[in-house]
Design a protein around this motif. Sequence first.
Motif, PDB file in Angstrom:
ATOM      1  N   VAL A  98       0.839  -1.204   0.000  1.00  0.00           N
ATOM      2  CA  VAL A  98       0.000   0.000   0.000  1.00  0.00           C
ATOM      3  C   VAL A  98       0.871   1.249   0.000  1.00  0.00           C
ATOM      4  CG1 VAL A  98      -1.684   1.325   1.343  1.00  0.00           C
ATOM      5  CG2 VAL A  98      -1.963  -1.145   1.094  1.00  0.00           C
ATOM      6  N   ASP A  99       1.921   1.255   0.831  1.00  0.00           N
ATOM      7  CA  ASP A  99       2.830   2.406   0.881  1.00  0.00           C
ATOM      8  C   ASP A  99       3.462   2.669  -0.481  1.00  0.00           C
ATOM      9  OD1 ASP A  99       2.314   2.565   3.591  1.00  0.00           O
ATOM     10  OD2 ASP A  99       4.085   1.408   4.150  1.00  0.00           O
ATOM     11  N   LEU A 100       3.937   1.616  -1.126  1.00  0.00           N
ATOM     12  CA  LEU A 100       4.609   1.771  -2.411  1.00  0.00           C
ATOM     13  C   LEU A 100       3.660   2.314  -3.476  1.00  0.00           C
ATOM     14  CD1 LEU A 100       6.766  -1.491  -2.480  1.00  0.00           C
ATOM     15  CD2 LEU A 100       7.549   0.854  -2.068  1.00  0.00           C
ATOM     16  N   ILE A 101       2.419   1.816  -3.475  1.00  0.00           N
ATOM     17  CA  ILE A 101       1.441   2.310  -4.445  1.00  0.00           C
ATOM     18  C   ILE A 101       1.137   3.784  -4.181  1.00  0.00           C
ATOM     19  CG2 ILE A 101      -0.955   2.125  -5.221  1.00  0.00           C
ATOM     20  CD1 ILE A 101      -0.744  -0.890  -4.715  1.00  0.00           C
ATOM     21  N   TYR A 102       0.975   4.126  -2.911  1.00  0.00           N
ATOM     22  CA  TYR A 102       0.646   5.521  -2.563  1.00  0.00           C
ATOM     23  C   TYR A 102       1.761   6.471  -2.976  1.00  0.00           C
ATOM     24  CZ  TYR A 102      -0.178   9.723   0.142  1.00  0.00           C
ATOM     25  OH  TYR A 102      -0.359  11.040   0.510  1.00  0.00           O
ATOM     26  N   PHE A 103       2.990   6.163  -2.572  1.00  0.00           N
ATOM     27  CA  PHE A 103       4.092   7.066  -2.882  1.00  0.00           C
ATOM     28  C   PHE A 103       4.421   7.059  -4.377  1.00  0.00           C
ATOM     29  CE2 PHE A 103       4.987   6.398   1.707  1.00  0.00           C
ATOM     30  CZ  PHE A 103       4.867   7.732   2.094  1.00  0.00           C
ATOM     31  N   GLY A 104       4.294   5.891  -5.020  1.00  0.00           N
ATOM     32  CA  GLY A 104       4.506   5.843  -6.462  1.00  0.00           C
ATOM     33  C   GLY A 104       3.499   6.701  -7.191  1.00  0.00           C
ATOM     34  N   ARG A 105       2.243   6.616  -6.783  1.00  0.00           N
ATOM     35  CA  ARG A 105       1.197   7.428  -7.404  1.00  0.00           C
ATOM     36  C   ARG A 105       1.444   8.913  -7.153  1.00  0.00           C
ATOM     37  NH1 ARG A 105      -3.433   9.906  -5.826  1.00  0.00           N
ATOM     38  NH2 ARG A 105      -5.219   9.925  -7.262  1.00  0.00           N
ATOM     39  N   SER A 106       1.849   9.265  -5.933  1.00  0.00           N
ATOM     40  CA  SER A 106       2.095  10.672  -5.605  1.00  0.00           C
ATOM     41  C   SER A 106       3.222  11.245  -6.457  1.00  0.00           C
ATOM     42  CB  SER A 106       2.440  10.804  -4.117  1.00  0.00           C
ATOM     43  OG  SER A 106       1.369  10.380  -3.305  1.00  0.00           O
ATOM     44  N   ILE A 107       4.305  10.472  -6.617  1.00  0.00           N
ATOM     45  CA  ILE A 107       5.431  10.935  -7.428  1.00  0.00           C
ATOM     46  C   ILE A 107       5.006  11.082  -8.892  1.00  0.00           C
ATOM     47  CG2 ILE A 107       7.712  10.308  -8.305  1.00  0.00           C
ATOM     48  CD1 ILE A 107       8.197   8.927  -5.581  1.00  0.00           C
ATOM     49  N   TRP A 108       4.264  10.108  -9.381  1.00  0.00           N
ATOM     50  CA  TRP A 108       3.803  10.154 -10.774  1.00  0.00           C
ATOM     51  C   TRP A 108       2.927  11.375 -11.022  1.00  0.00           C
ATOM     52  CZ3 TRP A 108      -1.143   9.777 -12.911  1.00  0.00           C
ATOM     53  CH2 TRP A 108      -1.175   9.643 -14.303  1.00  0.00           C
ATOM     54  N   ARG A 109       2.009  11.653 -10.115  1.00  0.00           N
ATOM     55  CA  ARG A 109       1.125  12.809 -10.292  1.00  0.00           C
ATOM     56  C   ARG A 109       1.907  14.121 -10.196  1.00  0.00           C
ATOM     57  NH1 ARG A 109      -4.348  12.090 -10.054  1.00  0.00           N
ATOM     58  NH2 ARG A 109      -4.684  14.149  -9.128  1.00  0.00           N
ATOM     59  N   VAL A 145      -5.899   9.478   4.292  1.00  0.00           N
ATOM     60  CA  VAL A 145      -4.958  10.158   3.410  1.00  0.00           C
ATOM     61  C   VAL A 145      -4.354   9.142   2.450  1.00  0.00           C
ATOM     62  CG1 VAL A 145      -2.796  11.437   3.254  1.00  0.00           C
ATOM     63  CG2 VAL A 145      -4.440  11.998   5.044  1.00  0.00           C
ATOM     64  N   LYS A 146      -3.949   8.015   2.973  1.00  0.00           N
ATOM     65  CA  LYS A 146      -3.256   7.014   2.167  1.00  0.00           C
ATOM     66  C   LYS A 146      -4.178   5.881   1.718  1.00  0.00           C
ATOM     67  CE  LYS A 146      -0.672   4.132   4.343  1.00  0.00           C
ATOM     68  NZ  LYS A 146       0.419   3.553   5.139  1.00  0.00           N
ATOM     69  N   GLU A 147      -4.850   5.242   2.649  1.00  0.00           N
ATOM     70  CA  GLU A 147      -5.595   4.016   2.353  1.00  0.00           C
ATOM     71  C   GLU A 147      -6.670   4.226   1.297  1.00  0.00           C
ATOM     72  OE1 GLU A 147      -6.330  -0.137   3.253  1.00  0.00           O
ATOM     73  OE2 GLU A 147      -4.833   1.174   4.147  1.00  0.00           O
ATOM     74  N   ALA A 183       3.613   8.120  12.297  1.00  0.00           N
ATOM     75  CA  ALA A 183       4.016   9.425  12.821  1.00  0.00           C
ATOM     76  C   ALA A 183       4.038  10.478  11.723  1.00  0.00           C
ATOM     77  CB  ALA A 183       5.394   9.322  13.481  1.00  0.00           C
ATOM     78  N   GLY A 184       4.468  10.096  10.521  1.00  0.00           N
ATOM     79  CA  GLY A 184       4.541  11.051   9.425  1.00  0.00           C
ATOM     80  C   GLY A 184       3.183  11.558   8.998  1.00  0.00           C
ATOM     81  N   PHE A 185       2.227  10.653   8.831  1.00  0.00           N
ATOM     82  CA  PHE A 185       0.896  11.076   8.396  1.00  0.00           C
ATOM     83  C   PHE A 185       0.178  11.857   9.499  1.00  0.00           C
ATOM     84  CE2 PHE A 185       1.560   7.823   5.132  1.00  0.00           C
ATOM     85  CZ  PHE A 185       1.066   8.487   4.012  1.00  0.00           C
ATOM     86  N   THR A 186       0.375  11.460  10.752  1.00  0.00           N
ATOM     87  CA  THR A 186      -0.238  12.211  11.852  1.00  0.00           C
ATOM     88  C   THR A 186       0.354  13.603  11.946  1.00  0.00           C
ATOM     89  OG1 THR A 186      -0.602  10.152  13.082  1.00  0.00           O
ATOM     90  CG2 THR A 186      -0.716  12.201  14.322  1.00  0.00           C
ATOM     91  N   THR A 187       1.664  13.713  11.768  1.00  0.00           N
ATOM     92  CA  THR A 187       2.315  15.022  11.784  1.00  0.00           C
ATOM     93  C   THR A 187       1.790  15.911  10.669  1.00  0.00           C
ATOM     94  OG1 THR A 187       4.339  14.126  12.769  1.00  0.00           O
ATOM     95  CG2 THR A 187       4.531  16.217  11.599  1.00  0.00           C
ATOM     96  N   ALA A 188       1.621  15.340   9.476  1.00  0.00           N
ATOM     97  CA  ALA A 188       1.122  16.121   8.343  1.00  0.00           C
ATOM     98  C   ALA A 188      -0.275  16.669   8.617  1.00  0.00           C
ATOM     99  CB  ALA A 188       1.109  15.260   7.089  1.00  0.00           C
ATOM    100  N   ALA A 189      -1.089  15.918   9.350  1.00  0.00           N
ATOM    101  CA  ALA A 189      -2.469  16.331   9.613  1.00  0.00           C
ATOM    102  C   ALA A 189      -2.617  17.196  10.854  1.00  0.00           C
ATOM    103  CB  ALA A 189      -3.368  15.092   9.739  1.00  0.00           C
ATOM    104  N   TYR A 190      -1.779  16.937  11.883  1.00  0.00           N
ATOM    105  CA  TYR A 190      -1.996  17.585  13.175  1.00  0.00           C
ATOM    106  C   TYR A 190      -0.784  18.307  13.747  1.00  0.00           C
ATOM    107  CZ  TYR A 190      -6.273  14.785  13.344  1.00  0.00           C
ATOM    108  OH  TYR A 190      -7.499  14.224  13.073  1.00  0.00           O
ATOM    109  N   GLY A 191       0.369  18.190  13.123  1.00  0.00           N
ATOM    110  CA  GLY A 191       1.559  18.839  13.653  1.00  0.00           C
ATOM    111  C   GLY A 191       2.454  17.879  14.421  1.00  0.00           C
TER     112      GLY A 191
END
Length: 456
Positions: free
Chosen positions: A32-43, A215-217, A398-406
Motif C-alpha cells: 500500500v505504501d509503495l502504491i501511494y508514494f509511487g502514485r504521488s510521485i507520478w502525479r 490520506v493514504k488508504e 508518525a509522518g501522516f499524523t504530523t502532516a495532519a496535526y503537527g
Amino acid sequence: MAIAEIFSRFAAELALFAGVGFLLFAINDLAVDLIYFGRSIWRSLTVYTRYPRAFASYFVFKKDPGLIAILVPTWDESAVIASMLKATVNRLDYDDYRVFVGHYRNDPATAAAIASVADPRIEAVEVPADGPTTKADCLNHLYDALIGFETAHGCAAKAVVLHDAEDVVHRFELRIFDALIGRAAVIQLPVLPLPDPHSRWISGHYCDEFAEAHVKELVVREAVGAAIPLAGVGCAIERRALGRLAAMQDGKPFAGNSMTEDYEVGLRLGALGLKTMFVRIPAQPGERSIVASRGHFPATLGCAVRQKARWLGGIALSGWDRLGWSGGLGERWMRMRDRRGPLAALLLLSAYGAALLWSQIWLAEALGAPIKARLSPGLITLLTINGWLLGWRVLMRAGFTTAAYGWGEGLRSVPRLVVGNVIAMLAAARAVSLHLGGGASRWDKTRHIFPAVLPQ
C-alpha cells in the motif's frame, strides 16, 4: 527447570505465530505504501506540472445548484444536536439544501433540541417507534421523508449527504458535492477527528488512524479499482444511485440489520459498476486545512471499545457474510484488508503473551535462576525483519499524523500505537462475542460532545 522450559517453548511458539502473521501483514501494508508514494510521485511529475492545484473555494455555484439533502439520524443527542444544526446552517456556503433530522417518539429531549433551531431548511422527522432501533432504520425513515418532501415540492434532490449529530461540517462541503457528484455516484471526503486535550491517548489514537487511513488508504483503494466505503459522515450519494439501491432492497437503501450500513452502501454501489470517489482537497490558497468532516471521537476506554467492536463486527464478521468476496483483484484485496481486524487482534495477543513470558524468564535468569530463554536462529531472523518493518510502520504513522496535526500529535502517535493495540484486542473480543450471539439488534451508540470552538 521443566516448567521453565515449557514456558520458553510456549513463548517461542506464540512469537513464531505472531511473527509470521505480522510479516504477512507488514508486506501487505508495504505494498500500500509503495502504491501511494509511487502514485504521488507520478502525479507530481505528470499532472501537477501541467495543471494548477485545485482548491475548494474555486468551485463556483452553478446557475441552478441542485438540491442536496443532508440526513442526520439521532438517538439521545439532546446535548449536541442543537449546536450541530446551528453551526451547520451558519457555516454552509450553499444555496439549496435541506437537513432531515431523525428522532424517536420516546426521545422528547432530542426532539425539543431540534425544534429549538428555528430554520426553514431543517426538517424534523419523527421515527414512529420507540428507540433506539438501528441507525440504518433511522436513515431509512429519513429517506422516506425525503421522498415525501420531493413529492410535495415537485423537485428531486441531486445528492444525499450523511452526517452524525456531533459533526462539524465544512463550509465548502456542499460546493464540492454539487460540482462532482455527476462524475461519481459516491463521494467521500476525509474524516479528521478533533484532538481532545482531556483524552490525548484514547481519543487521540483515532487521530492517528484516520490521518493514515483517510490520506493514504482510500487513495490506494481508488487507485487499484476498489470501491470507496462510506464513513457515514462527510459523504454524498447520488440521488438516483441511492434510489436504485432502495429498489433492490424493498425501498430501503440502508441495510436495517447492519452495524455498518454506511460502509456497505459504498461497496454495494461499487459492485453495481458505479464510480466511487475519494476527494481530498485544500480549502483555499494560503491555508493548510483541507475540506473534511471533523468531530470528537470517544474519550474513554469503554466507549472506544464499544465503537471499535461495532466497526469490527459490521465489517470483518457480518460484512463477510453479507457482502462476500465479489469484484476484481483490487476489490478483493481491500476487502481482505478490511476484514483482518480479528486476526490482527489474535496476533497482537500472541505477541504480547510471548513478550510477557519471555520477560518473566529473563527476569528469573537475571536473579540467578538456572534457566535460559532459547530462541532459534530462524525465529531471531524473523523477529529482526519484523522489527525493521515495525520501525517503518511507526515512521509512516508518525509522518501522516504530523502532516495532519503537527509535530506534537505526530510524536504522541508512537506510544499511542500501544493504546490502539489494546483497544483493538478488547474490541475484537467484544465483536466476536456479539457476532456469536446473533449480532447487535439496537443502536449501540456512544456519548457525543460538540466543540465549543469550531475549527476552520
